[in-house]
Structures are given as structure tokens and as C-alpha cells.
Design a protein around this motif. Structure first.
Motif, PDB file in Angstrom:
ATOM      1  N   UNK A 105       0.822  -1.205   0.000  1.00 42.48           N
ATOM      2  CA  UNK A 105       0.000   0.000   0.000  1.00 42.48           C
ATOM      3  C   UNK A 105       0.860   1.261   0.000  1.00 42.48           C
ATOM      4  N   UNK A 106       0.653   2.107  -1.001  1.00 33.42           N
ATOM      5  CA  UNK A 106       1.313   3.411  -1.092  1.00 33.42           C
ATOM      6  C   UNK A 106       0.279   4.409  -1.615  1.00 33.42           C
ATOM      7  N   UNK A 107       0.484   5.716  -1.410  1.00 35.79           N
ATOM      8  CA  UNK A 107      -0.381   6.695  -2.067  1.00 35.79           C
ATOM      9  C   UNK A 107      -0.388   6.423  -3.572  1.00 35.79           C
ATOM     10  N   UNK A 108      -1.590   6.319  -4.142  1.00 33.19           N
ATOM     11  CA  UNK A 108      -1.699   5.853  -5.524  1.00 33.19           C
ATOM     12  C   UNK A 108      -2.595   6.771  -6.341  1.00 33.19           C
ATOM     13  N   UNK A 109      -2.054   7.241  -7.449  1.00 34.86           N
ATOM     14  CA  UNK A 109      -2.804   8.008  -8.439  1.00 34.86           C
ATOM     15  C   UNK A 109      -3.145   7.062  -9.585  1.00 34.86           C
ATOM     16  N   UNK A 110      -4.429   6.895  -9.855  1.00 36.38           N
ATOM     17  CA  UNK A 110      -4.862   6.051 -10.969  1.00 36.38           C
ATOM     18  C   UNK A 110      -5.337   6.954 -12.103  1.00 36.38           C
ATOM     19  N   UNK A 111      -4.558   6.983 -13.170  1.00 38.84           N
ATOM     20  CA  UNK A 111      -4.925   7.728 -14.375  1.00 38.84           C
ATOM     21  C   UNK A 111      -5.548   6.719 -15.340  1.00 38.84           C
ATOM     22  N   UNK A 112      -6.866   6.728 -15.498  1.00 39.79           N
ATOM     23  CA  UNK A 112      -7.522   5.691 -16.306  1.00 39.79           C
ATOM     24  C   UNK A 112      -7.408   5.984 -17.797  1.00 39.79           C
ATOM     25  N   UNK A 113      -6.212   5.799 -18.320  1.00 44.37           N
ATOM     26  CA  UNK A 113      -5.932   6.127 -19.717  1.00 44.37           C
ATOM     27  C   UNK A 113      -6.740   5.207 -20.628  1.00 44.37           C
ATOM     28  N   UNK A 114      -7.560   5.797 -21.483  1.00 45.42           N
ATOM     29  CA  UNK A 114      -8.459   5.005 -22.319  1.00 45.42           C
ATOM     30  C   UNK A 114      -8.260   5.256 -23.808  1.00 45.42           C
ATOM     31  N   UNK A 115      -8.050   6.525 -24.178  1.00 46.57           N
ATOM     32  CA  UNK A 115      -7.923   6.887 -25.591  1.00 46.57           C
ATOM     33  C   UNK A 115      -6.728   7.811 -25.761  1.00 46.57           C
ATOM     34  N   UNK A 116      -5.881   7.543 -26.757  1.00 42.30           N
ATOM     35  CA  UNK A 116      -4.742   8.416 -27.045  1.00 42.30           C
ATOM     36  C   UNK A 116      -5.218   9.683 -27.735  1.00 42.30           C
ATOM     37  N   UNK A 117      -4.386  10.727 -27.693  1.00 42.25           N
ATOM     38  CA  UNK A 117      -4.735  11.964 -28.396  1.00 42.25           C
ATOM     39  C   UNK A 117      -4.863  11.729 -29.891  1.00 42.25           C
ATOM     40  N   UNK A 118      -4.229  10.658 -30.391  1.00 47.74           N
ATOM     41  CA  UNK A 118      -4.350  10.305 -31.811  1.00 47.74           C
ATOM     42  C   UNK A 118      -5.641   9.552 -32.105  1.00 47.74           C
ATOM     43  N   UNK A 119      -6.361   9.171 -31.040  1.00 46.06           N
ATOM     44  CA  UNK A 119      -7.620   8.440 -31.204  1.00 46.06           C
ATOM     45  C   UNK A 119      -7.517   6.951 -30.983  1.00 46.06           C
ATOM     46  N   UNK A 120      -6.320   6.433 -30.750  1.00 42.54           N
ATOM     47  CA  UNK A 120      -6.135   4.996 -30.567  1.00 42.54           C
ATOM     48  C   UNK A 120      -6.708   4.546 -29.226  1.00 42.54           C
ATOM     49  N   UNK A 121      -7.303   3.346 -29.204  1.00 46.15           N
ATOM     50  CA  UNK A 121      -7.841   2.778 -27.973  1.00 46.15           C
ATOM     51  C   UNK A 121      -6.702   2.202 -27.142  1.00 46.15           C
ATOM     52  N   UNK A 122      -6.591   2.669 -25.895  1.00 48.17           N
ATOM     53  CA  UNK A 122      -5.492   2.269 -25.027  1.00 48.17           C
ATOM     54  C   UNK A 122      -5.931   1.421 -23.843  1.00 48.17           C
ATOM     55  N   UNK A 123      -7.234   1.162 -23.738  1.00 45.47           N
ATOM     56  CA  UNK A 123      -7.757   0.267 -22.706  1.00 45.47           C
ATOM     57  C   UNK A 123      -8.806  -0.619 -23.355  1.00 45.47           C
ATOM     58  N   UNK A 124      -8.582  -1.916 -23.317  1.00 47.81           N
ATOM     59  CA  UNK A 124      -9.516  -2.834 -23.957  1.00 47.81           C
ATOM     60  C   UNK A 124     -10.878  -2.790 -23.267  1.00 47.81           C
ATOM     61  N   UNK A 125     -11.927  -3.029 -24.044  1.00 48.33           N
ATOM     62  CA  UNK A 125     -13.297  -2.897 -23.531  1.00 48.33           C
ATOM     63  C   UNK A 125     -13.544  -3.781 -22.309  1.00 48.33           C
ATOM     64  N   UNK A 126     -13.013  -5.004 -22.334  1.00 47.79           N
ATOM     65  CA  UNK A 126     -13.288  -5.919 -21.223  1.00 47.79           C
ATOM     66  C   UNK A 126     -12.441  -5.627 -19.986  1.00 47.79           C
ATOM     67  N   UNK A 127     -11.597  -4.576 -20.072  1.00 45.91           N
ATOM     68  CA  UNK A 127     -10.741  -4.238 -18.938  1.00 45.91           C
ATOM     69  C   UNK A 127     -11.324  -3.119 -18.079  1.00 45.91           C
ATOM     70  N   UNK A 128     -12.340  -2.428 -18.575  1.00 48.88           N
ATOM     71  CA  UNK A 128     -12.873  -1.264 -17.853  1.00 48.88           C
ATOM     72  C   UNK A 128     -13.444  -1.683 -16.502  1.00 48.88           C
ATOM     73  N   UNK A 129     -14.237  -2.744 -16.483  1.00 50.23           N
ATOM     74  CA  UNK A 129     -14.845  -3.200 -15.230  1.00 50.23           C
ATOM     75  C   UNK A 129     -13.779  -3.630 -14.226  1.00 50.23           C
ATOM     76  N   UNK A 130     -12.711  -4.254 -14.711  1.00 51.64           N
ATOM     77  CA  UNK A 130     -11.624  -4.673 -13.826  1.00 51.64           C
ATOM     78  C   UNK A 130     -10.887  -3.466 -13.267  1.00 51.64           C
ATOM     79  N   UNK A 131     -10.679  -2.457 -14.090  1.00 51.90           N
ATOM     80  CA  UNK A 131     -10.039  -1.229 -13.628  1.00 51.90           C
ATOM     81  C   UNK A 131     -10.826  -0.620 -12.472  1.00 51.90           C
ATOM     82  N   UNK A 132     -12.145  -0.533 -12.638  1.00 52.13           N
ATOM     83  CA  UNK A 132     -12.989   0.048 -11.594  1.00 52.13           C
ATOM     84  C   UNK A 132     -13.027  -0.846 -10.357  1.00 52.13           C
ATOM     85  N   UNK A 133     -13.216  -2.140 -10.569  1.00 51.31           N
ATOM     86  CA  UNK A 133     -13.401  -3.051  -9.447  1.00 51.31           C
ATOM     87  C   UNK A 133     -12.135  -3.345  -8.657  1.00 51.31           C
TER      88      UNK A 133
END
Length: 259
Positions: A97-125
Motif C-alpha cells: 500500500x502506497x499513495x496511488x494516483x490512478x490515471x484511467x488512460x483510455x484513448x490516445x490523443x491520436x484516437x487509438x484505444x489504449x484500454x480494452x473494452x473488457x478491462x474497464x470493469x476490472x479497472x474500476x473493481x
């Protein structure tokens, strides 16, 4: 003691975002930076053309090496890409356990998908409950909450309800440039200077990395949020528009000014 911060994220071969942006932001904020690389991208200012995930065992080996010897004052996660990577990182951080910043990177500025669809629920949970603060931009916050068009205040409240210790909805998108911080008790709006510079690649990474660095230095979350907002804004102001043919990288170190 020299403050230390860790980025757990993906390499950007173009140098503008990801691990590369994080380490530059750590240095600019006055902390020693370490990194655990979870994936590699073939990337420039116009596109992400390939992503290569690293094996979970190797990700754990990097984390073990850093925690066992160097130590971590605060950490941030960036592009984690897939469910297995998120599960690997979450499992490790549940035991460290450490102080943790979670940046939920999902889409690049170029428009590329950087988080797979089936990973969103896992990221949150799995990661939100470990997060001192999550730092989505407005589109990411809308996707994570399912609240398209909602005010930043409501988005931040919902993100905390989803398990995060606090939520900082960043202000680079939308009509007004304001970062909105909610820590579960109080709301704080942080006006951000917006610059019309076509070099914003890596702005979100710079923001979240600076936030983690300032937490590693012992600043309160509200003060760290102010510092991160200012650093990201200045990095855009100094953005390297001459680098690449797409959206240029931000410049948190002001290398043009030093040249």
C-alpha cells in the motif's frame, strides 16, 4: 531523504506520453523516478501502430525490484491496456500500500484505444478501491460512470461512489478549463490556464505523474492537485509543435527554453 515516485505504465516510443512523460514530470517536480513497464507501443504523434504486452511475471519482477531496494513514496498507474495487466498490478498493490494516483488512460490523443473494452470493469473493481485519487479527463469520466454530459461535480461524486478515495476530473476538455476535485467530503474547483497550442500529447500523463510526485513529497492532496494543474498547463504552453506531424508532445522540462 530524496522523495521517490513510481510509474506503472506503458512505453511510448515517440517519447511524448506514457513512461517517458511520467519520468520527465517526476524530474521536473523534484523527485527520483522509477518505472515498471507493463506494455510497449509503436507510437508517434499521429498513431499507435502496435501494442506489445509484457508477461505478468515480468511486471511483478519489476515491481519487486523497485519496492525491495529503492522504495516508493507514491505511485501512479497509466496505460494498463488489458484485464490481465490490471489484475497483476492490483494484486501487487493490494499487498504494498502506497499513495496511488490512478490515471484511467483510455484513448490516445491520436484516437487509438489504449484500454480494452473488457478491462474497464476490472479497472474500476480492482484499482479504484486502492486509489488515493483517480484522474480521468471528462470523456474518460463520462465513460467510466455512464453519465454522458454530466457536470464535473457529479462525475467526481460518482467516481468516489465507485470506490476511489478521491476523484480529480481534469479540465482540458469542455467549455471551461477547470479541474474538479472531490475527496468524499469537500468539492474544490481549480481553474486551469488553457493555451491554444497544438501540442497536448502527454498532458494527462504529465498531470497525473506530477500529482504522484507531489504526494511523494508529502503535499496534501489539494495542494498536489493545484501543482499538477499548473505543471500540465505550463507543459502545454511550452509544447513542442515542431515535433512530428500530429499533435506534438508537451514539454514539462521546457527544453526549448534551455536550448
Amino acid at each position: 531523504m530524496v522523495p521517490r515516485a513510481l510509474t506503472i505504465a506503458t512505453s511510448d516510443s515517440g517519447g511524448g506520453a506514457g513512461i517517458q512523460a511520467d519520468l520527465k514530470a517526476f524530474a521536473a517536480a523534484g523527485v527520483y523516478g522509477t518505472s515498471a513497464v507493463v506494455a510497449l507501443t509503436a507510437q508517434n504523434t499521429t498513431a499507435v501502430t502496435a501494442v506489445h504486452e509484457l508477461p505478468p511475471d515480468f511486471i511483478r519482477a519489476q515491481l519487486d525490484a523497485i519496492f525491495d531496494d529503492i522504495g516508493v513514496g507514491a505511485a501512479k498507474t497509466g496505460m494498463l491496456f488489458s484485464r490481465p495487466i490490471i489484475e497483476t498490478v492490483a494484486e501487487f498493490l493490494e499487498r504494498h500500500s502506497v499513495p496511488l494516483v490512478v490515471d484511467p488512460v483510455m484513448i490516445a490523443s491520436s484516437g487509438a484505444q489504449l484500454l480494452q473494452d473488457d478491462a474497464v470493469e476490472t479497472l474500476i473493481g480492482r484499482l479504484f478501491p486502492l486509489a488515493t485519487v483517480v484522474t480521468p479527463n471528462v470523456p474518460e469520466a463520462e465513460t467510466l460512470t455512464g453519465m454522458a454530459g454530466a457536470p464535473r461535480r457529479d462525475l467526481a461524486v460518482r467516481l468516489v461512489e465507485l470506490g476511489a478515495g478521491a476523484a480529480l476530473v481534469t479540465g482540458g476538455h469542455g467549455e471551461t478549463a477547470v479541474d474538479h476535485l472531490f475527496d468524499g467530503r469537500e468539492h474544490l474547483e481549480l481553474p486551469v490556464e488553457r493555451y491554444d497550442v497544438p501540442a497536448t500529447h502527454g498532458a494527462g500523463c504529465t498531470h497525473s505523474a506530477t500529482l504522484a510526485a507531489l504526494l511523494a513529497r508529502g503535499l496534501a492532496l489539494s495542494d498536489a492537485a493545484r501543482g499538477a494543474a499548473g505543471a500540465a498547463s505550463e507543459a502545454v504552453r511550452h509544447g513542442l509543435v515542431e515535433i512530428g506531424s500530429g499533435d506534438g508532445p508537451v514539454d514539462v522540462l521546457n527544453v526549448k527554453g534551455a536550448a
